[in-house]
Design an enzyme around this catalytic site. Structure first.
Site, short mmCIF file in Angstrom:
data_model
loop_
_atom_site.label_atom_id
_atom_site.label_comp_id
_atom_site.label_asym_id
_atom_site.label_seq_id
_atom_site.Cartn_x
_atom_site.Cartn_y
_atom_site.Cartn_z
N SER A 124 0.78 -1.63 -0.04
CA SER A 124 -0.09 -0.22 0.20
C SER A 124 1.25 1.05 0.01
O SER A 124 1.47 1.13 0.14
CB SER A 124 -0.87 0.29 1.48
OG SER A 124 -1.09 1.05 1.45
N TYR A 148 -1.38 -1.32 11.03
CA TYR A 148 -1.88 -1.72 9.99
C TYR A 148 -0.32 -1.32 8.96
O TYR A 148 0.28 -2.07 8.03
CB TYR A 148 -3.24 -1.45 8.54
CG TYR A 148 -3.17 -1.60 8.02
CD1 TYR A 148 -3.21 -2.59 7.13
CD2 TYR A 148 -2.92 -0.31 6.82
CE1 TYR A 148 -3.63 -2.73 5.86
CE2 TYR A 148 -2.75 0.09 5.52
CZ TYR A 148 -3.31 -1.58 4.47
OH TYR A 148 -3.36 -1.83 3.22
N LYS A 152 2.45 -4.25 6.86
CA LYS A 152 2.62 -4.34 5.89
C LYS A 152 4.28 -3.69 5.21
O LYS A 152 5.59 -4.24 4.38
CB LYS A 152 2.02 -2.94 4.06
CG LYS A 152 0.70 -3.06 4.70
CD LYS A 152 0.44 -4.31 3.28
CE LYS A 152 -1.45 -4.73 3.28
NZ LYS A 152 -1.53 -5.75 2.55
#
Ligand code: UD1
Length: 338
Positions: A124, A148, A152
């Site tokens: 992302s 989060y 990643k």
């Protein structure tokens, strides 16, 4: 090629299954349906007039992965499965490290023992944190501000380490900007659980009458109209980016990082206006305080993907909004029955 798609029933996964099948590949899906619905895959099968081998389960289940690699000769894996809500990740960080990091490690280990070398990973633009300038290039500094985003980044690093250690491994890291829109059939699309966190599904639910109004998080950013600017990309363009990445890089080794975006910055207000115009519905909104952790502007320089993969986004903002509205207005309750 025969491609294992983890999280293939999800929003981006289901659109990517269609893009793969349209390009002549076959797909095997593993999904635990924790944030998706089996109906999406039934619709993919109907759209593509084919059947898809489906395994219901978790990517952290090594025995299940081994079974899949034994029962199918898999050429590569596209790994979408994971958790993706920023706020939830702050409340339940261990869940995010388990679902996103531990599961990815299990997948990579199981791929190695099965002799499967190509992995496409769903990363992302959140890994860029607050970029010092836009548009964003792949070599900009990275740094996440929540579990989060850190999950990643950790998986990106695991992939890079594996590529150094295992000379056959091919790790393709795709950093998505803001995927929106839906397949032109209107049969599949984004179907978030509960109150949507993201802008486009929230606007769609206001337009269809499920929610009274949109809260715009911040009207005082240093942007063209004071609202946040993002690089919205049609999910079908994003899906095709995965196919191009696999086709261009299959058989290579090492690790590779690409931005998948359009290069265009669109503000929240521009998105609201575009949606109201296409849907012919009012989108009431109120400007409220900034959302903690949000950045003013985030959009890609998509040049590297264009030069290296021969891929660039072809669909415009109107295509994104029109396809979102087609999906939302024909499925006001998503995949759940009314
Ligand atoms: C968000 C996540 C990001 C994740 C991405 C996945 C946060 C802080 N970031 O990105 O980590 O990778 O989703 O798609 O959650 N907005 C409103 N009202 C709303 C919702 C959003 O004004 O109800 C605004 C936001 O302030 C932002 C823009 O709309 O300016 C886009 O927001 P969103 O769709 O949540 O995406 P990101 O914040 O870019």
């Amino acid at each position: 090629m025969h491609i294992l798609v983890t999280g293939g029933a999800g929003y981006i996964g289901s659109h990517t299954c269609i893009a793969l099948i349209d390009a002549g590949h076959t797909v095997v899906v593993v999904d635990d349906f924790s944030n998706s619905h089996p109906e999406s895959l039934r619709r993919v099968e109907a759209i593509c007039n084919t059947t898809i081998a489906l395994y219901r389960g978790d990517v952290s289940d090594a025995a299940l992965l081994q079974q899949i690699f034994t029962e199918h000769k898999i050429d590569g894996v596209i790994h979408f499965a994971g958790s993706k809500a920023v706020g939830e990740s702050v409340e339940k960080p261990m869940l995010y490290y388990r679902n996103n990091v531990t599961a990815s490690q299990t997948l990579i280990e199981t791929m190695q023992s099965a002799g499967v070398h190509t992995l496409v990973f769903s990363s992302s633009a959140t890994v860029y944190g607050d970029p010092h300038t836009v548009p964003i290039l792949e070599d900009f500094p990275v740094g996440a501000t929540n579990p989060y985003g850190r999950s990643k980044l950790m998986v990106e690093q695991i992939i890079q380490d594996q590529a150094v250690a295992n000379g056959q491994f091919n790790g393709i890291i795709l950093r998505y900007f803001n995927p929106v829109g839906a397949h032109p059939s209107g049969k599949i699309g984004e179907d978030p659980n509960g109150i949507p966190n993201n802008l486009m599904p929230f606007i769609a639910q206001v337009a269809v009458g499920k929610r009274p109004q949109l809260a715009i998080f911040g009207g005082d950013y240093p942007t063209k109209d004071g609202t946040g600017v993002r690089d919205y990309i049609h999910v079908c363009d994003l899906a095709e980016g995965h196919v191009k990445a696999l086709e261009a890089l299959h058989g290579q080794t090492g690790s590779h990082i690409f931005n998948l975006g359009t290069g265009n910055g669109v503000s929240v207000l521009e998105m609201v206006q575009a949606y109201a115009k296409v849907s012919q519905r009012p989108i009431p909104y109120q400007v409220v305080a900034r959302r903690p952790g949000d950045v003013a502007q985030c959009y890609a320089d998509p040049g590297y993907a264009s030069v290296t993969l021969g891929w660039q986004a072809t669909r415009n903002l109107n295509d994104m909004v029109a396809s979102s509205w087609h999906w939302q207005s024909s499925n006001p309750h998503g995949y759940r029955e009314a």
